[in-house]
Design an enzyme around this catalytic site. Structure first.
Site, PDB file in Angstrom:
ATOM      1  N   GLU A  35       5.272   2.883   4.686  1.00  0.00           N
ATOM      2  CA  GLU A  35       6.081   2.930   3.484  1.00  0.00           C
ATOM      3  C   GLU A  35       7.563   3.928   3.919  1.00  0.00           C
ATOM      4  OE1 GLU A  35       2.588   2.791   0.139  1.00  0.00           O
ATOM      5  OE2 GLU A  35       3.246   4.715   1.008  1.00  0.00           O
ATOM      6  N   LYS A  79       4.575   5.745   8.982  1.00  0.00           N
ATOM      7  CA  LYS A  79       3.749   6.539   8.100  1.00  0.00           C
ATOM      8  C   LYS A  79       2.013   6.178   8.582  1.00  0.00           C
ATOM      9  CE  LYS A  79       2.327   7.357   3.357  1.00  0.00           C
ATOM     10  NZ  LYS A  79       2.564   7.005   1.993  1.00  0.00           N
ATOM     11  N   GLN A  80       1.988   5.132   8.878  1.00  0.00           N
ATOM     12  CA  GLN A  80       0.566   4.534   9.211  1.00  0.00           C
ATOM     13  C   GLN A  80       0.738   3.096   9.859  1.00  0.00           C
ATOM     14  OE1 GLN A  80      -0.133   4.024   4.786  1.00  0.00           O
ATOM     15  NE2 GLN A  80      -1.543   2.517   5.383  1.00  0.00           N
ATOM     16  N   TRP A 130      -5.205  -1.186  -2.565  1.00  0.00           N
ATOM     17  CA  TRP A 130      -5.594  -2.193  -1.444  1.00  0.00           C
ATOM     18  C   TRP A 130      -6.555  -1.483  -0.506  1.00  0.00           C
ATOM     19  CZ3 TRP A 130      -3.551  -2.659   3.901  1.00  0.00           C
ATOM     20  CH2 TRP A 130      -2.871  -1.660   4.041  1.00  0.00           C
ATOM     21  N   ASP A 131      -6.573  -0.097  -0.720  1.00  0.00           N
ATOM     22  CA  ASP A 131      -7.583   0.415  -0.052  1.00  0.00           C
ATOM     23  C   ASP A 131      -8.993  -0.026   0.093  1.00  0.00           C
ATOM     24  OD1 ASP A 131      -5.199   2.053  -0.201  1.00  0.00           O
ATOM     25  OD2 ASP A 131      -6.087   4.022  -0.398  1.00  0.00           O
TER      26      ASP A 131
END
Length: 768
Positions: free
Chosen positions: A490, A602-603, A359-360
């Site tokens: 994640e 994580k992000q 999906w990046d």
């Protein structure tokens, strides 16, 4: 501590001094590509030290059978992997019978390598002393042609320094290669033909299972003082390797150049039975031009690329080097010529993540390609997903969805899901939303609505059907909920009501309903075709609307924020600044169980939604959510710093934004994650571009017009960038004293700068 051996330079990566422990990292950093193929910066000559050999062909992959401890219904049967392709760069060199190998040489001096990003070539030079005290000087230059993307060229020069020497050059091709990353150590290639003709050689091989047919080829010629030495080579042949050996005596101070043209022809572009003929045609073109002309063509091709995509930074060489490094690799990885190809998280620089599409692409890469290329390049990325719609429907069917619901894969080569971690494959369903958002983002930026009636609306219908079926009505909440998911963070698996996922689901349905109305009114023939093909009914769309209008969003009244997921406040809320450095990164120091129970992110997750849908929220809302979630964020995803840089800049926190920018722009150069030897973070490089253009430049689309809110880090004197907005080229320059805009167009253009209307005239620079 981060690595710091790359010398700061505005246009080049430079390494000086030979250190064996740096070889793998440099093989990644100095990688080359041209959109159709790529290679790590392996040495041409033999090297017996630790190395990660890697050459890759765009679109050529192998379905490596899934290996898991136990099987679950719906698991993908394989993980598609980009393959280490037959090696064409190899040149064995020996002098007076001794093999040139930097790992075993008596001494190596004046070692230097350079990746010239401005002109698109890679060079290496050094002096080597053998055990018999013979000294040679080696200089090698190579590049992968941006003009003829099936070919690359090497000029490998050898000069005896202290006496004459008997030199042996053996340029070779080798299909006896393996992947660093395999599940079962199966062979991936079958070699069917190994042969030579004069100073050319060919290896024909195909992948097992997927049957990609390839011809790896080379043309090798020796020159001295610009003249062909016209030596007849000796064929050195094996089952999977072929070399052409040249022996000659070379005087002290005399330089001999081996010019090698090599590359691949592939059955996806040519008749698979005529790949050798196609290879000859490529070599005829390349050798007819000659190495110097090919290099000049390369310079011109890259000059055209940089003319549009360069970002200049005045006053900060490391920041300048960082952004150009990112832009260079983005342009090496994907050129937009072939809609069958896409952008892997490691591009052509390694094998991690299988070289597949994530999906990046939709979330991070499309903005870069829309703004720095013609719009057809981004359109090809969207076409890639349309071409895989039937596979997305199949992927959903395998998980129990029906009636045309589509779940796009987390990881894919051909549209089929091939990721085999259950919390990703089954639960990280937010990727579906990124596909829909990219369609919206493309139309918002380019103004090209034609993609939606032609292709996009069918994609949106499949995605909306998925969200409708994936939602569950909760009688307890009297709302629709989405259970058992993994959001962008994640470090939380199998949570309920991830806010970002729920928000994406509602938006996807609502925007799809809007497009159905718009296509029905403006493109009635397409509407009739699409509704007939998808068997869409008013009753179904009414059910979609019911889900969207009654979606549940977890919220904390105490903190006045949306919760990342239902149970987030049940965690022990210890911020990252209280963590010992010895505990970081937690993904390498902690058990997975401990990570999942922690509050650490994580992000960007909730903040990812605030990035995508900035205009849905006030600045005060953004600030509250940023201040709550960022202190829990460990930024252990390469995709995290860029989003936070953009939002910090939106909040006027330029020092924090600059810190995030440096981390994303030099993530690989400084090896923040201690993993650069595995390959580069290509897709996060697009986020670096966004950090400057959307973060510091403040570029947005507001009411169908470009809008800017420029700011500049105090460490910089100025920065500038260009964008292509609807076939009008705009150059933006920002300094501490203000900003200016230069328009390359046939007509005036109205923009907004700091919420004020500014009219730009063609060919003129306007201060604002």
């Amino acid at each position: 501590m981060n690595q710091d051996y790359i010398i700061a330079d505005p246009w080049s990566l430079i390494e000086e001094g030979f250190q064996p422990e740096r070889v793998k990292s440099s093989e990644s950093l100095f990688s080359m590509g041209n959109g159709a193929m790529g290679q790590r910066a392996n040495f041409e000559e033999s090297y017996s030290g630790s190395t990660f050999q890697g050459s890759y062909i765009g679109g050529v992959y192998y379905p490596d059978k899934t290996r898991v401890g136990w099987w679950k219904n719906g698991y993908p049967e394989y993980f598609a992997k980009v393959l280490n392709a037959p090696n064409w760069i190899g040149i064995d060199v020996s002098a007076d019978g001794q093999v040139l190998d930097l790992n075993t040489a008596k001494a190596v001096a004046n070692f230097r390598r350079e990746l010239n990003m401005k002109e698109g070539w890679y060079s290496r030079s050094f002096e080597v002393t053998f055990s018999n005290d013979l000294k040679l000087q080696i200089k090698a230059v190579r590049f992968l042609s941006m003009k003829w993307d099936e070919a690359g060229a090497i000029k490998y020069s050898v000069t005896p320094l202290n006496r004459k020497a008997n030199l042996r050059f053996e340029p070779y091709l080798d299909s006896g290669i393996t992947n660093e990353d395999t599940n079962w150590d199966d062979p991936f290639w079958e070699t069917t033909s190994v042969r030579s003709s004069g100073n050319r050689a060919y290896i024909e091989a195909h992948t097992l299972k997927t049957r990609f047919h390839t011809c790896t080829f080379m043309d090798a010629r020796l020159e001295s003082d610009g003249k062909d030495l016209e030596l007849k080579p000796q064929e050195v042949i094996g089952q999977k390797r072929i070399g052409l050996a040249y022996d000659l005596e070379v005087n002290e101070g005399q330089t001999v150049d081996l010019v090698k043209i090599g590359g691949y022809t592939v059955g996806t572009n040519h008749d698979k039975d005529k790949l050798t003929e196609a290879a000859d045609a490529v070599m005829d073109l390349a050798t007819g031009a000659g190495f110097e002309q090919l290099l000049e063509d390369q310079r011109q091709a890259w000059a055209a690329v940089w003319e549009m995509s360069d970002i200049t930074i005045e006053g900060d060489v490391k920041a300048q080097q960082g952004i150009r490094f990112n832009i260079f690799h983005l342009n090496q990885t994907y050129t937009g010529r072939d809609s069958r190809l896409n952008i892997g998280p490691k591009g052509f620089t390694g094998e991690k993540y299988g070289g597949s599409t994530y999906w990046d692409t939709e979330a991070y890469c499309i903005p870069f390609y829309m703004a720095t290329k013609d719009q057809h390049v981004a359109r090809n990325l969207l076409k890639y997903r349309y071409n895989h719609l039937e596979k997305a429907i199949e992927n959903a069917q395998k998980l129990g969805f029906k009636d045309g619901a589509a779940l796009y894969p987390m990881v894919t080569m051909n549209g089929e899901e091939c990721h085999n971690e259950w919390e990703i494959t089954f639960e990280e369903i937010h990727r579906n939303g990124a596909i829909a958002f990219a369609i919206y983002n493309y139309y918002r930026y380019t103004g090209d609505y034609s993609y939606i009636p032609e292709m996009g609306l069918e994609v949106l219908i499949g995605i909306a059907r998925f969200w409708h079926q994936r939602a569950t009505f909760s009688e307890h909440k009297d709302k629709y909920v989405i259970l058992g998911v993994t959001g962008p963070n994640e470090y939380e698996n199998n949570v309920n009501n991830n806010w970002y996922t729920n928000y994406m689901a509602r938006w996807c349905i609502q925007w799809t309903l809007e497009q159905l109305d718009k296509v029905e009114e403006g493109y009635p023939e397409d509407y009739t075709r699409i509704v007939g093909h998808t068997k869409l009914t008013d009753r179904e769309t009414e059910q979609w609307a019911k889900v969207a209008d009654n979606m549940y969003f977890p919220r904390s009244e105490e903190h006045n924020i949306y919760l990342q997921q239902d149970g987030f406040l049940d965690k022990e809320l210890v911020t990252v600044d209280k963590l010992s450095r010895s505990e970081r990164p937690i993904n390498q120091k902690w058990s997975w169980d401990r990570i999942l129970r922690s509050p650490y992110i994580k992000q960007a997750d909730t903040l990812q939604g605030f990035y995508f849908f900035e205009d849905h929220f006030t600045v005060d809302q953004l600030e509250r959510h940023f201040d709550f979630y960022e202190p829990f964020t460990v930024h252990e995803s390469s995709l995290s710093p860029c989003v936070h840089a953009i939002q910090a800049a939106r909040l006027g926190r330029m020092e924090q934004a600059y810190t995030f920018y440096l981390r994303t722009s030099r993530l690989d150069l400084d090896d923040y994650n201690k993993e650069v030897h595995e390959g580069l973070h290509i897709t996060s490089m697009a986020g670096t571009w966004m950090s400057i253009v959307e973060g510091f430049g403040g570029m947005r689309i507001r009411e169908d017009k470009l809008s800017f809110r420029p700011q500049i880090p105090e460490q910089w004197k100025s920065f500038s960038f260009k964008i292509n907005f609807r076939n009008r080229i705009l150059k933006v320059k920002v300094s501490a004293s203000g900003s200016s805009f230069e328009l390359d167009s046939q007509e005036e253009m109205s923009i907004r700068v700091n919420d004020k209307r500014v009219v730009l005239s063609p060919g003129k620079t306007t201060d604002a």
